[in-house]
Design a protein around this motif. Structure first.
Motif, PDB file in Angstrom:
ATOM      1  N   ALA A 133       0.829  -1.199   0.000  1.00  0.00           N
ATOM      2  CA  ALA A 133       0.000   0.000   0.000  1.00  0.00           C
ATOM      3  C   ALA A 133       0.867   1.255   0.000  1.00  0.00           C
ATOM      4  CB  ALA A 133      -0.924  -0.001   1.218  1.00  0.00           C
ATOM      5  N   VAL A 134       1.920   1.251   0.805  1.00  0.00           N
ATOM      6  CA  VAL A 134       2.823   2.409   0.851  1.00  0.00           C
ATOM      7  C   VAL A 134       3.503   2.595  -0.504  1.00  0.00           C
ATOM      8  CG1 VAL A 134       4.947   3.314   1.884  1.00  0.00           C
ATOM      9  CG2 VAL A 134       3.205   2.268   3.337  1.00  0.00           C
ATOM     10  N   ALA A 138       3.269   5.816  -2.907  1.00  0.00           N
ATOM     11  CA  ALA A 138       4.497   6.506  -3.291  1.00  0.00           C
ATOM     12  C   ALA A 138       4.566   6.682  -4.806  1.00  0.00           C
ATOM     13  CB  ALA A 138       5.710   5.739  -2.791  1.00  0.00           C
ATOM     14  N   ALA A 139       4.197   5.641  -5.547  1.00  0.00           N
ATOM     15  CA  ALA A 139       4.238   5.717  -7.008  1.00  0.00           C
ATOM     16  C   ALA A 139       3.284   6.781  -7.531  1.00  0.00           C
ATOM     17  CB  ALA A 139       3.897   4.352  -7.601  1.00  0.00           C
ATOM     18  N   ASP A 140       2.093   6.851  -6.938  1.00  0.00           N
ATOM     19  CA  ASP A 140       1.105   7.844  -7.356  1.00  0.00           C
ATOM     20  C   ASP A 140       1.585   9.253  -7.039  1.00  0.00           C
ATOM     21  OD1 ASP A 140      -1.173   9.080  -8.240  1.00  0.00           O
ATOM     22  OD2 ASP A 140      -2.483   8.341  -6.655  1.00  0.00           O
ATOM     23  N   VAL A 141       2.070   9.447  -5.815  1.00  0.00           N
ATOM     24  CA  VAL A 141       2.529  10.780  -5.397  1.00  0.00           C
ATOM     25  C   VAL A 141       3.741  11.214  -6.219  1.00  0.00           C
ATOM     26  CG1 VAL A 141       3.514  12.106  -3.476  1.00  0.00           C
ATOM     27  CG2 VAL A 141       1.599  10.550  -3.063  1.00  0.00           C
ATOM     28  N   ASP A 142       4.670  10.301  -6.460  1.00  0.00           N
ATOM     29  CA  ASP A 142       5.847  10.636  -7.266  1.00  0.00           C
ATOM     30  C   ASP A 142       5.456  11.033  -8.682  1.00  0.00           C
ATOM     31  OD1 ASP A 142       7.461  10.109  -5.116  1.00  0.00           O
ATOM     32  OD2 ASP A 142       8.072   8.110  -5.794  1.00  0.00           O
ATOM     33  N   GLY A 143       4.327  10.497  -9.143  1.00  0.00           N
ATOM     34  CA  GLY A 143       3.852  10.828 -10.478  1.00  0.00           C
ATOM     35  C   GLY A 143       3.003  12.085 -10.526  1.00  0.00           C
ATOM     36  N   GLY A 144       2.871  12.759  -9.390  1.00  0.00           N
ATOM     37  CA  GLY A 144       2.097  13.999  -9.340  1.00  0.00           C
ATOM     38  C   GLY A 144       0.670  13.849  -8.868  1.00  0.00           C
ATOM     39  N   GLY A 145       0.263  12.608  -8.503  1.00  0.00           N
ATOM     40  CA  GLY A 145      -1.089  12.375  -8.019  1.00  0.00           C
ATOM     41  C   GLY A 145      -1.229  12.664  -6.536  1.00  0.00           C
ATOM     42  N   ARG A 146      -2.437  12.446  -6.022  1.00  0.00           N
ATOM     43  CA  ARG A 146      -2.706  12.709  -4.609  1.00  0.00           C
ATOM     44  C   ARG A 146      -2.512  11.488  -3.724  1.00  0.00           C
ATOM     45  NH1 ARG A 146      -8.608  15.291  -5.137  1.00  0.00           N
ATOM     46  NH2 ARG A 146      -8.783  13.440  -6.440  1.00  0.00           N
ATOM     47  N   GLY A 147      -2.459  10.312  -4.314  1.00  0.00           N
ATOM     48  CA  GLY A 147      -2.251   9.103  -3.528  1.00  0.00           C
ATOM     49  C   GLY A 147      -3.468   8.651  -2.758  1.00  0.00           C
ATOM     50  N   VAL A 148      -4.662   9.020  -3.221  1.00  0.00           N
ATOM     51  CA  VAL A 148      -5.883   8.703  -2.469  1.00  0.00           C
ATOM     52  C   VAL A 148      -6.079   7.207  -2.322  1.00  0.00           C
ATOM     53  CG1 VAL A 148      -8.403   8.869  -2.464  1.00  0.00           C
ATOM     54  CG2 VAL A 148      -7.024  10.853  -3.119  1.00  0.00           C
ATOM     55  N   ARG A 149      -5.941   6.476  -3.426  1.00  0.00           N
ATOM     56  CA  ARG A 149      -6.161   5.029  -3.382  1.00  0.00           C
ATOM     57  C   ARG A 149      -5.129   4.337  -2.493  1.00  0.00           C
ATOM     58  NH1 ARG A 149      -9.460   1.079  -2.684  1.00  0.00           N
ATOM     59  NH2 ARG A 149      -8.853  -0.862  -3.697  1.00  0.00           N
ATOM     60  N   GLY A 150      -3.865   4.716  -2.622  1.00  0.00           N
ATOM     61  CA  GLY A 150      -2.823   4.110  -1.801  1.00  0.00           C
ATOM     62  C   GLY A 150      -3.018   4.419  -0.331  1.00  0.00           C
ATOM     63  N   ASP A 151      -3.470   5.632  -0.038  1.00  0.00           N
ATOM     64  CA  ASP A 151      -3.752   6.015   1.348  1.00  0.00           C
ATOM     65  C   ASP A 151      -4.858   5.131   1.919  1.00  0.00           C
ATOM     66  OD1 ASP A 151      -3.459   8.603   3.369  1.00  0.00           O
ATOM     67  OD2 ASP A 151      -5.491   7.795   3.346  1.00  0.00           O
ATOM     68  N   GLU A 152      -5.896   4.933   1.128  1.00  0.00           N
ATOM     69  CA  GLU A 152      -7.015   4.083   1.564  1.00  0.00           C
ATOM     70  C   GLU A 152      -6.536   2.653   1.805  1.00  0.00           C
ATOM     71  OE1 GLU A 152     -11.607   3.446   0.115  1.00  0.00           O
ATOM     72  OE2 GLU A 152     -10.051   3.577  -1.417  1.00  0.00           O
ATOM     73  N   LEU A 196       2.478  10.486   3.171  1.00  0.00           N
ATOM     74  CA  LEU A 196       3.295   9.323   2.835  1.00  0.00           C
ATOM     75  C   LEU A 196       4.433   9.143   3.837  1.00  0.00           C
ATOM     76  CD1 LEU A 196       4.000   7.029   0.882  1.00  0.00           C
ATOM     77  CD2 LEU A 196       5.268   8.707  -0.496  1.00  0.00           C
ATOM     78  N   ALA A 197       5.082  10.241   4.192  1.00  0.00           N
ATOM     79  CA  ALA A 197       6.175  10.175   5.175  1.00  0.00           C
ATOM     80  C   ALA A 197       5.654   9.698   6.528  1.00  0.00           C
ATOM     81  CB  ALA A 197       6.841  11.540   5.314  1.00  0.00           C
ATOM     82  N   ALA A 198       4.467  10.154   6.906  1.00  0.00           N
ATOM     83  CA  ALA A 198       3.871   9.727   8.176  1.00  0.00           C
ATOM     84  C   ALA A 198       3.525   8.247   8.143  1.00  0.00           C
ATOM     85  CB  ALA A 198       2.622  10.555   8.460  1.00  0.00           C
ATOM     86  N   HIS A 199       3.032   7.773   7.010  1.00  0.00           N
ATOM     87  CA  HIS A 199       2.733   6.342   6.872  1.00  0.00           C
ATOM     88  C   HIS A 199       3.987   5.504   7.123  1.00  0.00           C
ATOM     89  CE1 HIS A 199      -1.074   6.815   4.138  1.00  0.00           C
ATOM     90  NE2 HIS A 199      -1.208   7.368   5.325  1.00  0.00           N
ATOM     91  N   ARG A 200       5.095   5.954   6.591  1.00  0.00           N
ATOM     92  CA  ARG A 200       6.344   5.200   6.734  1.00  0.00           C
ATOM     93  C   ARG A 200       6.777   5.122   8.192  1.00  0.00           C
ATOM     94  NH1 ARG A 200       8.648   7.817   1.145  1.00  0.00           N
ATOM     95  NH2 ARG A 200       8.203   6.013  -0.198  1.00  0.00           N
TER      96      ARG A 200
END
Length: 235
Positions: A133-134, A138-152, A196-200
């Protein structure tokens, strides 16, 4: 004799700016005959046309997104899903403003305990799901996305790792409400990377089976993501 507490004589609530912008955008969709699949102008263009800050436009778009009126897609902008026939959207938004505070309180109560239990009870398979999930976020955020799905996915994986049927059920019952607050939070500038940093940090504590650290880092994370623009008025 006039009772001081008479509701009919209470001060009128001033519409928040983002509510006014939502109404303007709904009017625009109707006037222009827009429908599913059509796009709204870019955020910067909308800000110029409406004479407001870009932050206010983003807030209004997020409000429309969580109500299912639009999809905000990285690289595509705001794509219309449906144009509501009436203005129940505005009533729903006002109710959501009050509900969001309660959702945040529920997350603070439930997810801190869940993180502590996950640190005590997690299995190797649980860690794999959390790491996946992390990585997805990370892949979404690095690509400029918000990371909503990965966060969920991350929070769902941590909940599973707690191996508590009742807590899992409670989280499931408020999952759609949490999704609203998640979209609102991850739309804040810089928030996806911070989240993302907090998740880690939470993962490190769960991996080390440090329940106290897992609870502390999750509490700090929930406090941070609870700072959302909907509870403020930037203009």
């Amino acid at each position: 004799m006039i009772r001081e507490s008479a509701r009919s004589l209470q001060p009128l609530a001033r519409p928040r700016l983002y509510e006014q912008l939502v109404e303007r955008l709904l009017d625009h969709m109707t006037e222009q005959g827009l429908g599913p699949g059509d796009r709204l102008p870019a955020e910067r263009e909308l800000a110029g046309l409406l004479g407001v800050s870009r932050a206010s436009v983003v807030q209004a778009l997020v409000a429309l997104e969580v109500q299912g009126v639009i999809d905000v897609r990285h690289g595509d902008g705001a794509v219309i899903r449906e144009v509501p026939a009436d203005r129940q959207v505005l009533h729903a938004l006002r109710a959501r403003w009050h509900r969001l505070r309660e959702v945040i309180e529920a997350r603070q109560a439930l997810e801190v305990r869940i993180a502590a239990l996950a640190a005590r009870r997690r299995t190797d398979a649980d860690l794999v799901r959390i790491d996946e999930a992390v990585a997805a976020m990370a892949a979404d955020v690095d690509g400029g996305g918000r990371g909503v799905r990965g966060d969920e996915q991350f929070h769902a994986a941590v909940t599973t790792a707690a191996h508590s049927g009742l807590l899992g059920t409670l989280m499931g019952e408020i999952s759609e409400l949490i999704r609203e607050s998640r979209i609102e939070s991850l739309s804040q500038p810089g928030r996806p990377a911070e989240s993302l940093a907090a998740h880690r940090l939470v993962v490190e504590a769960i991996r080390a089976q440090d329940a106290d650290a897992a609870a502390r880092t999750m509490a700090e994370h929930i406090d941070a993501v609870s700072d959302v623009a909907l509870l403020q008025d930037p203009d």
